[in-house]
Motif scaffolding. Structure first.
Motif, PDB file in Angstrom:
ATOM      1  N   GLN A 137       0.824  -1.206   0.000  1.00 49.51           N
ATOM      2  CA  GLN A 137       0.000   0.000   0.000  1.00 49.51           C
ATOM      3  C   GLN A 137       0.860   1.260   0.000  1.00 49.51           C
ATOM      4  O   GLN A 137       1.786   1.406   0.795  1.00 49.51           O
ATOM      5  N   THR A 138       0.526   2.172  -0.915  1.00 50.51           N
ATOM      6  CA  THR A 138       1.336   3.378  -1.152  1.00 50.51           C
ATOM      7  C   THR A 138       0.440   4.607  -1.179  1.00 50.51           C
ATOM      8  O   THR A 138      -0.635   4.607  -1.792  1.00 50.51           O
ATOM      9  N   LEU A 139       0.908   5.664  -0.520  1.00 51.44           N
ATOM     10  CA  LEU A 139       0.184   6.936  -0.467  1.00 51.44           C
ATOM     11  C   LEU A 139       0.987   7.997  -1.208  1.00 51.44           C
ATOM     12  O   LEU A 139       2.191   8.148  -0.982  1.00 51.44           O
ATOM     13  N   THR A 140       0.334   8.722  -2.109  1.00 52.35           N
ATOM     14  CA  THR A 140       0.990   9.829  -2.816  1.00 52.35           C
ATOM     15  C   THR A 140       0.144  11.082  -2.680  1.00 52.35           C
ATOM     16  O   THR A 140      -1.070  11.010  -2.484  1.00 52.35           O
ATOM     17  N   MET A 141       0.778  12.239  -2.787  1.00 51.27           N
ATOM     18  CA  MET A 141       0.084  13.511  -2.582  1.00 51.27           C
ATOM     19  C   MET A 141       0.198  14.418  -3.798  1.00 51.27           C
ATOM     20  O   MET A 141       1.206  14.416  -4.503  1.00 51.27           O
ATOM     21  N   GLY A 142      -0.857  15.173  -4.033  1.00 54.82           N
ATOM     22  CA  GLY A 142      -0.848  16.177  -5.094  1.00 54.82           C
ATOM     23  C   GLY A 142      -1.949  17.183  -4.838  1.00 54.82           C
ATOM     24  O   GLY A 142      -2.368  17.382  -3.701  1.00 54.82           O
ATOM     25  N   VAL A 143      -2.412  17.790  -5.897  1.00 56.22           N
ATOM     26  CA  VAL A 143      -3.519  18.732  -5.796  1.00 56.22           C
ATOM     27  C   VAL A 143      -4.586  18.363  -6.818  1.00 56.22           C
ATOM     28  O   VAL A 143      -4.346  17.585  -7.739  1.00 56.22           O
ATOM     29  N   ILE A 144      -5.769  18.924  -6.640  1.00 52.27           N
ATOM     30  CA  ILE A 144      -6.792  18.822  -7.676  1.00 52.27           C
ATOM     31  C   ILE A 144      -6.374  19.756  -8.800  1.00 52.27           C
ATOM     32  O   ILE A 144      -6.337  20.971  -8.631  1.00 52.27           O
ATOM     33  N   SER A 145      -6.043  19.182  -9.948  1.00 56.12           N
ATOM     34  CA  SER A 145      -5.549  19.972 -11.082  1.00 56.12           C
ATOM     35  C   SER A 145      -6.672  20.533 -11.939  1.00 56.12           C
ATOM     36  O   SER A 145      -6.484  21.515 -12.663  1.00 56.12           O
ATOM     37  N   GLY A 146      -7.823  19.891 -11.893  1.00 59.27           N
ATOM     38  CA  GLY A 146      -8.946  20.349 -12.699  1.00 59.27           C
ATOM     39  C   GLY A 146     -10.175  19.527 -12.375  1.00 59.27           C
ATOM     40  O   GLY A 146     -10.087  18.437 -11.812  1.00 59.27           O
ATOM     41  N   LEU A 147     -11.340  20.051 -12.733  1.00 59.47           N
ATOM     42  CA  LEU A 147     -12.611  19.386 -12.472  1.00 59.47           C
ATOM     43  C   LEU A 147     -13.432  19.310 -13.755  1.00 59.47           C
ATOM     44  O   LEU A 147     -13.229  20.097 -14.684  1.00 59.47           O
TER      45      LEU A 147
END
Length: 441
Positions: free
Chosen positions: A171-181
Motif C-alpha cells: 500500500q502506497t500513499l501519494t500527494m498532489g492537488v486537484i488539477s482540474g474538475l
C-alpha cells in the motif's frame, strides 16, 4: 539564466527556514482543529496529514482477479491471477468494495487483501463499463470504511491523496492537488473526471482519491502518459457524485439504469465549431430530438449547442450524459445553449429509461444507444451512448453500417426496419476494414 534560478531557489529556502518556527508556533496551538494553517504534530515537531489519513488506510484493499488457466501443459483448471488493482471499502458492515471495471473484467474469482494481512474471497455484485466502476462484496469482521463526501464541493488547488498498490508494491500513499474538475474528452462515455497530479501508476486503478482529512472524493481510474506508461502527473478519478449513484444502482438492482431527455447529442470540435461559425470548441451539439420527448417539449432543436448544464460547463456530449445519467426520473435539469449565435435556456425533465425500440427522427435513427444519420459514406454512427447495448457490442462513432443480419443497409429507413426486437448481427466499415458485432436486443 541558471545562476539566477539557483539564487532565487536559495532565497526561497532561507525564507522557508525562517518561516518554519512561526508556522510551528501557530500550528501547535491548533493541531487538533482542521482550521489550523498546516496540521502540526508538536510531539514530533513535524507537519503532517497522518492523523486525518491514517483512519482511511485500513479500508484501502488490494483486489486480485483470477481467470481461467491457459496452460495446457499443467493440466490445471484452477483460476490464475490475470490482473490486480486497488479498491476502497465504503460499507464495513456489508463488506462493500468499490473498484474499477477494468480491474475485474474477465475474472471468474476475486480476492481482497487487507492491510492486516487477511485475504478473503469476494463476490462481484455488478459492473458499469460506462463509468469503469465495479462493486465487490466479501464477508469479514473488524473492517474499516472510508467516509464519502460530495465531490461537488471540491475546488481546483485542494490537496488530494491517492492510495493503492502500484507496480507490485505494498500500500502506497501519494500527494498532489486537484488539477482540474469536470474533465472529459476521452470519448463520449460518462465522463466528468477529477484531474490530479498525485502520482498514480498501474495497480492504483480502483483505489481511492482522498481529501486532506482522509475522506473519499473519487476513485482513480486512468492516467495520461507520454508513452512510457508511467506517471506523468495527469491522472483521472471518477467523482463521488457519480460513484455513489452507480454503486447504489448496482447494489439495488445489479445494473445501472440511466434516465434520458430525448436529445440526441454529439460532441463539438474545432471543425464543427467552424461550420457553426462559433468561437468555442467545447459543447454538445443537438443532432436531433426524439419526437414526443422532454427535449422536444423544452424547445431544443437540431443544431443547438449546449454549453452549460445545471450551471456546470459542458466539455462534450459525455458531460451531458454524466449529468442526465445520474438524475432520477422527474428531475428538472437546466441547460444553456447557443442557437445561431444567441444564448437560450431550457428546462428538461429527465425521463425513465426507455425500452430498446427504434426512435426515428427527421434525419436520425436511434436504437439501443446508437445514433445514425446518412453521410457521404453511407449510414454512419455519429454517437454511441456510454453503457448502452451499442457500446457493449463495441460499436463506435464513425462506424458505417453496411448490413444488418446479412441484409444490406443503404438508408435510414432500411436501418430502422432492420433493428427490430431481438439480437442482430451488424457488419460495419471502420476505416479500411469490416467489423462484425452482435447488438443485443
Amino acid at each position: 539564466m541558471r545562476r539566477s534560478t539557483n539564487r532565487a531557489h536559495g532565497l526561497s529556502i532561507l525564507a522557508l527556514v525562517a518561516a518554519v518556527p512561526l508556522l510551528a508556533a501557530t500550528a501547535a496551538s491548533a493541531q487538533s482543529t482542521p482550521q489550523g494553517p498546516i496540521p502540526y504534530d508538536a510531539r514530533r515537531g513535524v507537519f503532517t496529514f497522518a492523523s486525518g489519513l491514517e483512519q482511511a488506510l485500513p479500508a484501502v484493499v488490494q483486489v486480485t482477479t483470477l481467470g481461467q488457466s491457459e496452460g495446457p501443459s499443467s493440466g490445471e483448471n484452477e483460476p490464475r491471477p490475470i490482473s490486480s488493482g486497488s479498491g476502497a471499502i465504503i460499507d464495513a458492515r456489508e463488506g462493500i468494495v468499490v473498484t474499477n471495471n477494468h480491474v475485474v473484467e474477465g475474472g471468474r474469482k476475486f480476492t481482497v487483501d487487507l492491510t492486516d494481512g487477511r485475504i478473503f474471497d469476494a463476490v462481484l455484485i455488478g459492473t458499469d463499463k460506462a463509468t469503469d466502476l465495479a462493486v465487490l462484496k466479501f464477508d469479514a469482521t473488524g473492517l474499516s470504511e472510508i467516509e464519502v463526501v460530495d465531490s461537488d464541493q471540491l475546488r481546483t488547488g485542494d490537496l488530494a491523496f491517492a492510495v493503492g498498490y502500484p507496480l507490485g508494491l505494498d500500500q502506497t500513499l501519494t500527494m498532489g492537488v486537484i488539477s482540474g474538475l469536470g474533465r472529459s474528452g476521452m470519448g463520449d462515455r460518462i465522463e466528468d473526471y477529477i484531474q490530479t497530479d498525485a502520482a498514480v501508476n498501474s495497480g492504483n486503478s480502483g483505489g481511492p482519491l482522498l481529501d486532506s482529512r482522509g475522506r473519499l472524493i473519487g476513485i482513480n481510474t486512468s492516467i495520461l502518459s507520454g508513452g512510457g506508461g508511467g506517471n506523468d502527473g495527469i491522472a483521472f478519478a471518477v467523482p463521488s457524485r457519480i460513484l455513489m449513484y452507480v454503486v447504489d444502482q448496482l447494489r439495488t438492482i445489479g445494473e445501472v439504469k440511466r434516465g434520458s431527455t430525448g436529445a440526441i447529442l454529439g460532441s463539438l470540435n474545432a471543425a464543427r465549431s467552424r461550420d457553426f461559425g462559433l468561437g468555442i470548441v467545447r459543447g454538445a451539439v443537438v443532432e436531433n430530438v426524439a419526437p414526443g420527448s422532454s427535449a422536444e417539449a423544452a424547445g431544443l432543436r437540431r443544431g443547438d449547442v449546449v454549453t452549460r448544464i445545471q450551471n456546470r460547463p459542458v466539455s462534450n456530449a459525455g458531460t451531458v450524459a454524466a449529468t442526465i445519467g445520474i438524475a432520477q426520473p422527474g428531475t428538472r435539469v437546466e441547460v444553456v445553449y447557443l442557437r445561431e449565435g444567441r444564448e437560450g435556456r431550457a428546462t428538461l425533465t429527465v425521463e425513465a429509461p426507455g425500452d430498446p425500440s427504434v426512435i426515428t427522427g427527421a434525419e436520425v435513427v436511434m436504437a439501443r444507444g446508437l445514433s445514425a444519420r446518412t453521410s457521404a459514406d453511407g449510414v454512419q454512427l455519429f454517437a454511441v451512448e456510454g453503457g448502452s447495448l451499442a457500446a457493449a457490442a463495441g460499436l463506435q462513432a464513425g462506424d458505417v453500417i453496411e448490413s444488418v443480419d446479412d441484409v444490406a443497409v443503404s438508408d435510414l429507413a432500411g436501418l430502422a426496419a432492420a433493428l427490430g426486437a431481438g439480437e442482430h448481427r451488424l457488419t460495419v466499415r471502420r476505416g479500411e476494414e469490416d467489423v462484425t458485432v452482435v447488438l443485443g436486443g
